[in-house]
Write a protein that holds these residues in place. Structure first.
Motif, PDB file in Angstrom:
ATOM      1  N   VAL A  24       0.777  -1.110   0.262  1.00 44.41           N
ATOM      2  CA  VAL A  24       0.002   0.036   0.137  1.00 44.41           C
ATOM      3  C   VAL A  24       0.793   1.324   0.040  1.00 44.41           C
ATOM      4  CG1 VAL A  24      -1.538   1.230   1.278  1.00 44.41           C
ATOM      5  CG2 VAL A  24      -1.630  -1.303   1.262  1.00 44.41           C
ATOM      6  N   PRO A  25       0.588   2.273  -0.753  1.00 47.69           N
ATOM      7  CA  PRO A  25       1.366   3.585  -0.947  1.00 47.69           C
ATOM      8  C   PRO A  25       1.414   3.944   0.551  1.00 47.69           C
ATOM      9  CG  PRO A  25      -0.307   3.400  -2.836  1.00 47.69           C
ATOM     10  CD  PRO A  25      -0.560   2.246  -1.825  1.00 47.69           C
ATOM     11  N   ALA A  26       2.412   4.884   0.848  1.00 48.91           N
ATOM     12  CA  ALA A  26       2.347   5.517   2.162  1.00 48.91           C
ATOM     13  C   ALA A  26       1.461   6.641   2.304  1.00 48.91           C
ATOM     14  CB  ALA A  26       3.957   6.023   2.391  1.00 48.91           C
ATOM     15  N   SER A  27       0.755   7.106   1.304  1.00 48.23           N
ATOM     16  CA  SER A  27       0.011   8.346   1.164  1.00 48.23           C
ATOM     17  C   SER A  27      -1.508   7.980   1.253  1.00 48.23           C
ATOM     18  CB  SER A  27       0.038   9.055  -0.073  1.00 48.23           C
ATOM     19  OG  SER A  27      -0.220   8.407  -1.203  1.00 48.23           O
ATOM     20  N   ALA A  28      -1.751   6.667   1.273  1.00 52.56           N
ATOM     21  CA  ALA A  28      -3.161   5.800   1.512  1.00 52.56           C
ATOM     22  C   ALA A  28      -3.757   6.352   2.567  1.00 52.56           C
ATOM     23  CB  ALA A  28      -3.206   4.523   1.368  1.00 52.56           C
ATOM     24  N   GLN A  29      -5.191   6.446   2.828  1.00 52.65           N
ATOM     25  CA  GLN A  29      -5.819   6.858   4.133  1.00 52.65           C
ATOM     26  C   GLN A  29      -5.699   5.268   4.984  1.00 52.65           C
ATOM     27  OE1 GLN A  29      -7.030   6.326   1.324  1.00 52.65           O
ATOM     28  NE2 GLN A  29      -7.610   8.223   0.502  1.00 52.65           N
ATOM     29  N   LYS A  30      -5.451   5.543   6.341  1.00 52.16           N
ATOM     30  CA  LYS A  30      -5.636   4.626   7.420  1.00 52.16           C
ATOM     31  C   LYS A  30      -6.378   4.970   8.492  1.00 52.16           C
ATOM     32  CE  LYS A  30      -2.383   1.832   9.955  1.00 52.16           C
ATOM     33  NZ  LYS A  30      -0.690   1.821  10.254  1.00 52.16           N
ATOM     34  N   ILE A  31      -7.424   4.126   8.707  1.00 54.30           N
ATOM     35  CA  ILE A  31      -8.464   4.280   9.892  1.00 54.30           C
ATOM     36  C   ILE A  31      -8.059   3.786  11.023  1.00 54.30           C
ATOM     37  CG2 ILE A  31      -9.981   2.427   9.191  1.00 54.30           C
ATOM     38  CD1 ILE A  31     -12.394   3.836   9.918  1.00 54.30           C
ATOM     39  N   SER A  32      -8.336   4.464  12.194  1.00 52.40           N
ATOM     40  CA  SER A  32      -7.993   3.948  13.425  1.00 52.40           C
ATOM     41  C   SER A  32      -9.145   4.082  14.570  1.00 52.40           C
ATOM     42  CB  SER A  32      -6.628   4.591  14.078  1.00 52.40           C
ATOM     43  OG  SER A  32      -6.459   3.903  15.407  1.00 52.40           O
ATOM     44  N   VAL A  33      -9.734   2.918  15.089  1.00 50.54           N
ATOM     45  CA  VAL A  33     -10.649   2.834  15.854  1.00 50.54           C
ATOM     46  C   VAL A  33     -10.554   1.846  17.350  1.00 50.54           C
ATOM     47  CG1 VAL A  33     -12.695   3.604  14.374  1.00 50.54           C
ATOM     48  CG2 VAL A  33     -12.034   1.259  14.644  1.00 50.54           C
ATOM     49  N   PRO A  34     -11.144   2.376  18.225  1.00 48.81           N
ATOM     50  CA  PRO A  34     -11.071   1.131  19.293  1.00 48.81           C
ATOM     51  C   PRO A  34     -11.550  -0.233  19.283  1.00 48.81           C
ATOM     52  CG  PRO A  34     -11.998   3.272  20.177  1.00 48.81           C
ATOM     53  CD  PRO A  34     -11.885   3.423  18.535  1.00 48.81           C
ATOM     54  N   ALA A  35     -10.820  -1.452  19.508  1.00 46.76           N
ATOM     55  CA  ALA A  35     -11.292  -2.760  19.170  1.00 46.76           C
ATOM     56  C   ALA A  35     -12.503  -2.639  19.754  1.00 46.76           C
ATOM     57  CB  ALA A  35     -10.365  -3.462  19.986  1.00 46.76           C
ATOM     58  N   SER A  36     -13.067  -2.212  21.099  1.00 48.12           N
ATOM     59  CA  SER A  36     -14.138  -2.463  21.541  1.00 48.12           C
ATOM     60  C   SER A  36     -14.724  -1.216  22.187  1.00 48.12           C
ATOM     61  CB  SER A  36     -14.228  -3.402  22.534  1.00 48.12           C
ATOM     62  OG  SER A  36     -13.265  -3.265  23.583  1.00 48.12           O
ATOM     63  N   PRO A 123      -8.026   1.189   2.507  1.00 48.68           N
ATOM     64  CA  PRO A 123      -7.731   0.143   1.643  1.00 48.68           C
ATOM     65  C   PRO A 123      -8.014  -1.146   2.528  1.00 48.68           C
ATOM     66  CG  PRO A 123      -5.984   1.481   1.378  1.00 48.68           C
ATOM     67  CD  PRO A 123      -6.788   2.102   2.340  1.00 48.68           C
ATOM     68  N   LEU A 124      -8.181  -1.278   3.933  1.00 49.67           N
ATOM     69  CA  LEU A 124      -8.445  -2.550   4.639  1.00 49.67           C
ATOM     70  C   LEU A 124     -10.042  -2.425   5.048  1.00 49.67           C
ATOM     71  CD1 LEU A 124      -5.237  -2.680   6.873  1.00 49.67           C
ATOM     72  CD2 LEU A 124      -5.475  -3.744   4.664  1.00 49.67           C
ATOM     73  N   SER A 125     -10.772  -1.565   4.508  1.00 45.04           N
ATOM     74  CA  SER A 125     -12.187  -1.452   4.957  1.00 45.04           C
ATOM     75  C   SER A 125     -12.793  -2.855   4.723  1.00 45.04           C
ATOM     76  CB  SER A 125     -12.775  -0.315   4.112  1.00 45.04           C
ATOM     77  OG  SER A 125     -14.160  -0.033   4.418  1.00 45.04           O
ATOM     78  N   PRO A 126     -13.499  -3.386   5.247  1.00 44.28           N
ATOM     79  CA  PRO A 126     -14.155  -2.606   6.409  1.00 44.28           C
ATOM     80  C   PRO A 126     -13.684  -2.790   7.808  1.00 44.28           C
ATOM     81  CG  PRO A 126     -15.264  -4.922   5.848  1.00 44.28           C
ATOM     82  CD  PRO A 126     -14.490  -4.530   4.805  1.00 44.28           C
ATOM     83  N   THR A 127     -14.022  -2.107   8.727  1.00 38.02           N
ATOM     84  CA  THR A 127     -13.388  -2.152  10.191  1.00 38.02           C
ATOM     85  C   THR A 127     -14.608  -2.317  11.022  1.00 38.02           C
ATOM     86  OG1 THR A 127     -11.773  -0.422   9.175  1.00 38.02           O
ATOM     87  CG2 THR A 127     -12.209  -0.782  11.732  1.00 38.02           C
ATOM     88  N   SER A 128     -14.175  -3.204  12.048  1.00 30.79           N
ATOM     89  CA  SER A 128     -15.368  -3.690  12.976  1.00 30.79           C
ATOM     90  C   SER A 128     -15.052  -3.139  14.537  1.00 30.79           C
ATOM     91  CB  SER A 128     -15.435  -5.191  13.101  1.00 30.79           C
ATOM     92  OG  SER A 128     -15.729  -5.483  11.755  1.00 30.79           O
ATOM     93  N   VAL A 129     -15.832  -2.926  15.373  1.00 36.25           N
ATOM     94  CA  VAL A 129     -15.818  -2.449  16.771  1.00 36.25           C
ATOM     95  C   VAL A 129     -16.885  -3.454  17.716  1.00 36.25           C
ATOM     96  CG1 VAL A 129     -15.847  -0.498  18.499  1.00 36.25           C
ATOM     97  CG2 VAL A 129     -15.131  -0.203  16.084  1.00 36.25           C
ATOM     98  N   ALA A 130     -16.416  -3.943  18.551  1.00 35.02           N
ATOM     99  CA  ALA A 130     -17.102  -4.771  19.391  1.00 35.02           C
ATOM    100  C   ALA A 130     -17.831  -3.774  20.425  1.00 35.02           C
ATOM    101  CB  ALA A 130     -16.383  -5.815  20.205  1.00 35.02           C
ATOM    102  N   LEU A 131     -19.027  -4.034  20.857  1.00 30.07           N
ATOM    103  CA  LEU A 131     -19.945  -3.276  21.630  1.00 30.07           C
ATOM    104  C   LEU A 131     -20.502  -4.259  22.612  1.00 30.07           C
ATOM    105  CD1 LEU A 131     -22.078  -1.247  19.086  1.00 30.07           C
ATOM    106  CD2 LEU A 131     -19.937  -0.627  20.127  1.00 30.07           C
ATOM    107  N   GLN A 132     -20.355  -3.884  23.892  1.00 28.93           N
ATOM    108  CA  GLN A 132     -20.968  -4.445  25.052  1.00 28.93           C
ATOM    109  C   GLN A 132     -21.395  -3.582  26.120  1.00 28.93           C
ATOM    110  OE1 GLN A 132     -17.877  -6.943  26.920  1.00 28.93           O
ATOM    111  NE2 GLN A 132     -16.409  -5.178  27.212  1.00 28.93           N
ATOM    112  N   GLY A 133     -22.605  -4.086  26.979  1.00 32.16           N
ATOM    113  CA  GLY A 133     -23.501  -3.191  27.896  1.00 32.16           C
ATOM    114  C   GLY A 133     -24.158  -4.513  28.838  1.00 32.16           C
ATOM    115  N   HIS A 134     -24.410  -3.915  30.064  1.00 30.09           N
ATOM    116  CA  HIS A 134     -25.150  -4.725  30.887  1.00 30.09           C
ATOM    117  C   HIS A 134     -26.481  -4.274  31.184  1.00 30.09           C
ATOM    118  CE1 HIS A 134     -25.453  -6.746  34.902  1.00 30.09           C
ATOM    119  NE2 HIS A 134     -24.831  -8.185  34.201  1.00 30.09           N
ATOM    120  N   GLY A 135     -27.552  -5.247  30.965  1.00 32.01           N
ATOM    121  CA  GLY A 135     -28.910  -4.707  31.540  1.00 32.01           C
ATOM    122  C   GLY A 135     -29.106  -4.798  32.809  1.00 32.01           C
ATOM    123  N   VAL A 136     -29.497  -3.955  33.694  1.00 33.32           N
ATOM    124  CA  VAL A 136     -29.720  -4.428  35.191  1.00 33.32           C
ATOM    125  C   VAL A 136     -31.319  -3.798  35.492  1.00 33.32           C
ATOM    126  CG1 VAL A 136     -27.643  -4.023  35.771  1.00 33.32           C
ATOM    127  CG2 VAL A 136     -28.961  -2.002  35.716  1.00 33.32           C
TER     128      VAL A 136
END
Length: 666
Positions: A24-36, A123-136
């Motif tokens: 991949v060229p050095a000038s390409a877009q690169k997304i960064s998100v939390p894993a969860s 170029p590596l799209s799609p990107t995934s993020v894990a979601l979690q919560g607790h119902g009380v």
């Protein structure tokens, strides 16, 4: 259930990924998100606040996120608050960052998970993020479901009983309200305020019976919680009360608008003992910021109030100014029926202030003769400047020489009334006074100066007494007396003549109205024509023609009589006296007396000797009885007259019938 976390890569996969990244060229877009992304605990059925997902661009070209999607087991419990699209992408500059907002609303208790997938120009799209919560969710359990209290006297309270509330849930339970319903709800009370119970915790509610009435009492304790939306639970309550119960009706008094400075209509409050024991009212008083603006009829101290009895307390409002007025009627009891032993009745009223404008500031009525009346040059204008009608306006003069002729019963808002003023001087000289305005709600002193001049009067009457003496009824022409009047003043005087008491049938006056010019005498003729006997004593008044004020008076004295008639018998002949002349009472009595004697006979007489008659020889007279005398019966012409006139028996004589002689008698 598939895993929400990245799967560990094999050595071959890692080598392939490295080759791809190297390519991949050095000038390409690169997304960064939390894993969860973790939302923490959230009440089932409620939505969390927004959580930010940070999207960074670590490349050298702008990053364009054009899509986002949720998937996974509980994808419905999560949501994007702003979803990027091809038309509205999230664009992140190189080295910059952007934000996507998400929310969590669990539909059930426990762990809740999902996967967020982002589509971008990376170029590596799609990107995934894990979601979690607790119902009380909280739990709710309450016991007992019924409380029964011992019999309690009014004025006191039973010991407290407890209602237990358990929270077996995973969230805090909030007790948001405690109240009582039912026919005796006001006889139960609690000192417990709203509170909360942690998960697996316990709380308590204290309940007491403080009876406000006698007999069996029942109610319900209503507990409101957030266990569910609109959730409430009830505990049945029961008990009984005895003793005095004091009730006050109505519970509040509103007197409405009341004119400032006046007293409202009295209203009554009824105090009744609905219990089965006697009690005593210690005191009744007014309290509060405007207690002085109300009044009441006081009660005697320590007034007894037997079981079933009632009494009235009368209250009135008397605001001293405009605006709302508030106070309390406080009834203090010897029994501890309520805290402080006091019953309070709120009192309210609204003071209304009249706003009047008036003028002129001074009124000059000019000059008038004493005793005459006339209107002043100016009228008094009164204008209602307020927003409410003015009723009951009065305008009085401090000096009797002045008078307001007419005052309207009501002046509507923003309207004016003209009040004519009349001037009738009682004395000569300057006359000054004040017109005082009063009206309900009109505060302060409101006055208008009024003045005038009284002109003195000087009349000379001659004579001072009019005497007619003795006047025979029917005298023609009737006697006349003259009264001479001279105006010794400097101005003309309009006068009229009246009699007291009125006697229009016997006294005629001419003229009855006259104009008395200065220094010019004028005569008044009085004619007396009596109609019946008796003395007369009257007053002749000269008074002002306008206003009727008295100027001068003279006396009138007179006497009326009837002349007596002398007795007369003219026209009565001897032959006709018995029929045409008056018959006195004493003649009738004499005739009756003679009729009672033995056979009396009435014989006619002659007034002179008959022609051709012979002395001693009786002659027959037609219609005459033979035993009547014939010539010795001459009577004078005046015979038979009495004090009151001729006798009806004149010309008749009494004779005794001659009886025939019996044999053997002389």
């Amino acid at each position: 259930m598939r895993s929400l976390y990245p799967v560990p890569l094999s050595a071959a996969a890692q080598w392939a990924l490295g080759v791809l990244l190297w390519a991949v060229p050095a000038s390409a877009q690169k997304i960064s998100v939390p894993a969860s992304l973790t939302f923490g605990d959230q009440r089932v059925g409620t939505i969390s606040g927004p959580i930010d997902l940070l999207v960074q661009n670590n490349g050298l070209a702008p990053l364009r996120v054009s899509g986002a999607a949720l998937s996974g087991t509980h994808e419905g419990d999560f949501g994007l608050l702003s979803t990027p699209t091809e038309m509205r992408p999230l664009v992140v500059a190189p080295g910059g960052s952007g934000v996507l907002q998400l929310a969590f609303k669990p539909t059930a208790a426990g762990q809740r998970v999902a996967l967020l997938t982002l589509v971008s120009n990376d170029p590596l799209s799609p990107t995934s993020v894990a979601l979690q919560g607790h119902g009380v969710i909280p739990g709710f359990r309450m016991s007992p479901d019924q409380l029964t209290f011992a019999r309690q006297r009014t004025g006191g309270c039973t010991p407290a009983q407890l209602v237990r509330i358990d929270n077996p849930g995973t969230d805090r339970l909030r007790i948001s309200g405690l109240s009582f319903t039912g026919p005796a709800a006001h006889s139960f009370s609690t000192a417990t305020s709203p509170f909360s119970i942690p998960p697996m915790g316990t709380g308590y509610v204290e309940v007491r019976l403080c009876p406000r009435q006698i007999g069996l009492l029942s109610a319900k304790l209503v507990v409101a919680t957030d266990f569910m939306v609109g959730h409430t639970a009830e505990v049945a309550l029961g008990g009984s009360g005895f003793g005095p119960v004091v009730e006050v009706t109505p519970s509040a008094l509103d007197f409405g608008p009341v004119h400032a400075g006046t007293s409202s209509r009295t209203q009554a409050i009824t105090v009744r003992n609905a219990g089965d024991e006697d009690t005593v009212i210690a005191a009744v008083a007014l309290a509060g910021p405007d207690a002085s603006q109300f009044s009441l009829m006081p009660l005697a101290p320590a007034t007894p109030l037997g079981a079933g009895a009632s009494l009235r307390v009368e209250v009135a409002a008397r605001p001293g100014g405009g605006g709302p007025r508030q106070a309390d009627l406080v009834i203090t009891l010897t029994e501890e029926l309520i805290p402080g032993r006091q019953l309070r009745v709120p009192l309210t009223a609204t003071g209304v202030v009249a706003n009047l404008g008036y003028g002129p500031a001074a009124i000059d009525c000019g000059m008038r003769p004493v005793g005459t009346s006339g209107r002043c040059r100016s009228a008094l204008e009164v204008r209602n400047l307020g927003a409410q009608a003015v009723e009951g306006l009065t305008v009085t003069a401090t000096l009797g020489d002045f008078r307001v002729e007419a005052v309207p019963a009501i002046i509507p808002p923003q309207q004016a009334a003209m009040l004519p003023i009349s001037f009738r001087p009682l004395l000569s000289g300057d006359r000054r006074g004040m017109l005082v305005l009063r009206a309900p709600g009109l505060l302060g002193m409101h006055q208008v100066a009024v003045s005038g001049t009284g002109l003195g009067i000087s009349l000379q009457l001659s004579p001072q007494t009019l005497q007619f003496g003795a006047v025979e009824i029917g005298t023609e022409p009737p006697p006349v007396r003259q009264l001479l009047v001279v105006n010794q003043g400097n101005y003309p005087l309009e006068a009229e003549v009246v009699l007291e008491p009125p006697a229009p049938e016997e006294f005629a006056i001419e003229p009855t109205a006259l104009t008395l010019l200065p220094q010019q005498p004028q005569a008044i003729q009085i004619r007396f024509a009596p109609k019946q006997e008796g003395d007369r004593a009257l007053l002749l008044h000269l008074q002002h023609r306008e206003g009727g004020g008295l100027i001068e008076s003279v006396e009138i004295e007179a006497r009326a009589y009837i002349r007596p008639q002398p007795p007369s018998s003219a026209g009565c002949s001897v032959a006709a006296r018995a029929q045409a002349c008056p018959f006195p009472i004493w003649g009738l009595g004499l005739a009756l007396l003679l009729l009672l004697r033995p056979t009396p006979v009435l014989c006619p007489r002659r007034t002179g000797p008959a022609q051709g008659a012979q002395t001693g020889a009786p002659q027959a007279v037609p219609g005459r009885p033979p035993f009547c005398p014939t010539h010795q019966d001459t009577i004078p012409a005046s015979a038979g007259r009495g004090p009151g006139g001729p006798l009806p028996l004149a010309g008749l004589v009494l004779a005794r019938r001659q009886q025939p002689a019996r044999a053997g008698t002389v």
